[in-house]
Structures are given as C-alpha cells and as structure tokens.
Write a protein that holds these residues in place. Structure first.
Motif, PDB file in Angstrom:
ATOM      1  N   ALA A  74     -50.312 -33.590 103.955  1.00 19.39           N
ATOM      2  CA  ALA A  74     -49.811 -34.043 102.659  1.00 19.39           C
ATOM      3  C   ALA A  74     -49.497 -35.529 102.727  1.00 19.39           C
ATOM      4  CB  ALA A  74     -48.550 -33.277 102.264  1.00 19.39           C
ATOM      5  N   VAL A  75     -49.472 -36.149 101.557  1.00 18.98           N
ATOM      6  CA  VAL A  75     -49.076 -37.544 101.410  1.00 18.98           C
ATOM      7  C   VAL A  75     -48.014 -37.587 100.325  1.00 18.98           C
ATOM      8  CG1 VAL A  75     -49.838 -39.875 100.817  1.00 18.98           C
ATOM      9  CG2 VAL A  75     -51.385 -38.344 102.025  1.00 18.98           C
ATOM     10  N   THR A  76     -46.944 -38.355 100.555  1.00 21.54           N
ATOM     11  CA  THR A  76     -45.911 -38.516  99.536  1.00 21.54           C
ATOM     12  C   THR A  76     -45.712 -39.994  99.240  1.00 21.54           C
ATOM     13  OG1 THR A  76     -44.052 -38.656 101.086  1.00 21.54           O
ATOM     14  CG2 THR A  76     -44.696 -36.452 100.338  1.00 21.54           C
ATOM     15  N   ARG A  77     -45.283 -40.251  98.019  1.00 22.91           N
ATOM     16  CA  ARG A  77     -44.915 -41.618  97.639  1.00 22.91           C
ATOM     17  C   ARG A  77     -43.897 -41.556  96.516  1.00 22.91           C
ATOM     18  NH1 ARG A  77     -49.107 -44.299  93.475  1.00 22.91           N
ATOM     19  NH2 ARG A  77     -49.483 -42.438  92.240  1.00 22.91           N
ATOM     20  N   ASN A  78     -42.976 -42.501  96.535  1.00 27.87           N
ATOM     21  CA  ASN A  78     -42.020 -42.625  95.448  1.00 27.87           C
ATOM     22  C   ASN A  78     -42.752 -43.243  94.263  1.00 27.87           C
ATOM     23  OD1 ASN A  78     -39.932 -41.617  96.993  1.00 27.87           O
ATOM     24  ND2 ASN A  78     -39.255 -43.628  97.645  1.00 27.87           N
ATOM     25  N   ILE A  79     -42.417 -42.782  93.071  1.00 22.80           N
ATOM     26  CA  ILE A  79     -43.036 -43.319  91.866  1.00 22.80           C
ATOM     27  C   ILE A  79     -41.951 -43.586  90.821  1.00 22.80           C
ATOM     28  CG2 ILE A  79     -45.251 -42.164  92.282  1.00 22.80           C
ATOM     29  CD1 ILE A  79     -44.450 -40.091  90.142  1.00 22.80           C
ATOM     30  N   VAL A  80     -42.307 -44.282  89.776  1.00 21.24           N
ATOM     31  CA  VAL A  80     -41.427 -44.477  88.622  1.00 21.24           C
ATOM     32  C   VAL A  80     -41.860 -43.497  87.545  1.00 21.24           C
ATOM     33  CG1 VAL A  80     -40.877 -46.877  89.158  1.00 21.24           C
ATOM     34  CG2 VAL A  80     -42.855 -46.356  87.734  1.00 21.24           C
ATOM     35  N   CYS A  81     -40.968 -43.185  86.626  1.00 25.20           N
ATOM     36  CA  CYS A  81     -41.248 -42.122  85.650  1.00 25.20           C
ATOM     37  C   CYS A  81     -42.489 -42.414  84.801  1.00 25.20           C
ATOM     38  CB  CYS A  81     -40.028 -41.830  84.792  1.00 25.20           C
ATOM     39  SG  CYS A  81     -39.451 -43.171  83.783  1.00 25.20           S
ATOM     40  N   GLU A  82     -42.811 -43.688  84.577  1.00 23.24           N
ATOM     41  CA  GLU A  82     -43.991 -44.025  83.788  1.00 23.24           C
ATOM     42  C   GLU A  82     -45.292 -43.627  84.479  1.00 23.24           C
ATOM     43  OE1 GLU A  82     -41.419 -46.159  84.207  1.00 23.24           O
ATOM     44  OE2 GLU A  82     -40.634 -46.087  82.165  1.00 23.24           O
ATOM     45  N   GLN A  83     -45.230 -43.308  85.769  1.00 26.64           N
ATOM     46  CA  GLN A  83     -46.420 -42.875  86.496  1.00 26.64           C
ATOM     47  C   GLN A  83     -46.628 -41.368  86.432  1.00 26.64           C
ATOM     48  OE1 GLN A  83     -45.142 -45.083  90.117  1.00 26.64           O
ATOM     49  NE2 GLN A  83     -47.269 -45.785  90.166  1.00 26.64           N
ATOM     50  N   LEU A  84     -45.719 -40.663  85.798  1.00 25.86           N
ATOM     51  CA  LEU A  84     -45.865 -39.223  85.624  1.00 25.86           C
ATOM     52  C   LEU A  84     -46.951 -38.922  84.596  1.00 25.86           C
ATOM     53  CD1 LEU A  84     -42.137 -38.095  85.404  1.00 25.86           C
ATOM     54  CD2 LEU A  84     -43.781 -37.404  87.159  1.00 25.86           C
ATOM     55  N   PRO A  85     -47.572 -37.750  84.683  1.00 28.37           N
ATOM     56  CA  PRO A  85     -48.458 -37.323  83.593  1.00 28.37           C
ATOM     57  C   PRO A  85     -47.665 -37.297  82.281  1.00 28.37           C
ATOM     58  CG  PRO A  85     -48.751 -35.914  85.499  1.00 28.37           C
ATOM     59  CD  PRO A  85     -47.570 -36.802  85.787  1.00 28.37           C
ATOM     60  N   LEU A  86     -48.309 -37.637  81.207  1.00 23.46           N
ATOM     61  CA  LEU A  86     -47.628 -37.778  79.913  1.00 23.46           C
ATOM     62  C   LEU A  86     -46.868 -36.515  79.517  1.00 23.46           C
ATOM     63  CD1 LEU A  86     -47.099 -39.686  77.599  1.00 23.46           C
ATOM     64  CD2 LEU A  86     -49.212 -38.907  76.532  1.00 23.46           C
ATOM     65  N   LYS A  87     -47.435 -35.361  79.734  1.00 21.66           N
ATOM     66  CA  LYS A  87     -46.761 -34.099  79.383  1.00 21.66           C
ATOM     67  C   LYS A  87     -45.421 -33.976  80.099  1.00 21.66           C
ATOM     68  CE  LYS A  87     -47.568 -29.117  79.652  1.00 21.66           C
ATOM     69  NZ  LYS A  87     -46.787 -28.342  79.217  1.00 21.66           N
TER      70      LYS A  87
END
Length: 145
Positions: A74-87
C-alpha cells in the motif's frame, strides 16, 4: 556489581540486535527505487511482517509499505479536502459541517483508493472511512473528556 554487569550486557546485546536489524531488505529497497525512483529523504521502519518507507516525492510526504520480499502492499499520503472525490467532499460539507478536519489521508492498495478522515468538535472525535466514490462510514468514535 552483578546488576551492573548484567545491565551492561543487556545494553550491549540490545544495541547489537538493533544494529543488525537496521539493514533494509534489499528487495524492499530495490522495489522502492523501482516504484518511486525520484524519492528523497527515505527513512525505513521495520515490523515483523512488513517494511515501511517514508519519503518525499515531488515535495509531498508519502509512505510505502512492502512485504519482506519487496512486494508493494500500500501507499499512503496526506491530502487536503479539495483532493477528495467530489461526492465525498459534498457529503462532508452536508453532514459534518460542525466538525473540523484534523487529519486526512489516502490509501492506495490492491483494493483501490480509500480515504480516512479525522473530524473533531468540542465534544467528540470521529474517524470516517470511504472507498473512492462511495459514502463515508463511521470507523471509530471517541468522546472527549
């Protein structure tokens, strides 16, 4: 005196054990170089059944988890909420507007993309989990004291 000698022997044995344990399995190292050849600042952590590589790739902090044989799990990375799928983003805004985000990361593995988010308010902490383009599900809830 016996206690001092025993303590020194334990410390020496522990240091020797960790020193020999600290070598990265060549298969995991080779796989990381193949999968993320531009990775920098690589740091390794070891568990009984897997190896974790933490690194920077294009100025983003990431983690890759490998089996001892060098297979990427697996690979993990921190993201910001704008990188989430729109749904998922819309569902957060609709159902969890009274919470703030304290942690959000993406996990990519053979099961597909998954997202984990930690939401907090003054009273509780929620951890939600979602597969890409599905709905959020409660993973864990804790009441603040």
């Amino acid at each position: 005196m016996k206690k001092l000698v025993l303590l020194i022997a334990i410390v020496f044995a522990t240091q020797t054990l960790f020193a020999t344990d600290a070598t990265t399995p060549s298969s995991a190292s080779s796989s990381l170089n193949r999968d993320f050849h531009k990775a920098t600042n690589v740091q390794w952590q070891y568990a009984e059944t897997y190896v974790k590589a933490s690194f920077l790739l294009d100025n983003r902090f990431m983690n890759a988890f490998y089996t001892l044989d060098g297979e990427l799990m697996a690979v993990t990375r921190n993201i910001v909420c704008e990188q989430l799928p729109l749904k998922l983003l819309m569902e957060l805004k609709q159902n969890y507007s009274e919470y703030w985000i304290s942690n959000l990361f993406e996990v990519v593995n053979e099961s597909g993309d998954q997202y984990y988010i930690t939401l907090e308010n003054g009273d509780e902490t929620l951890i939600l989990k979602a597969k890409a383009h599905k709905s959020w599900k409660l993973y864990k809830k804790a009441v603040k004291l």
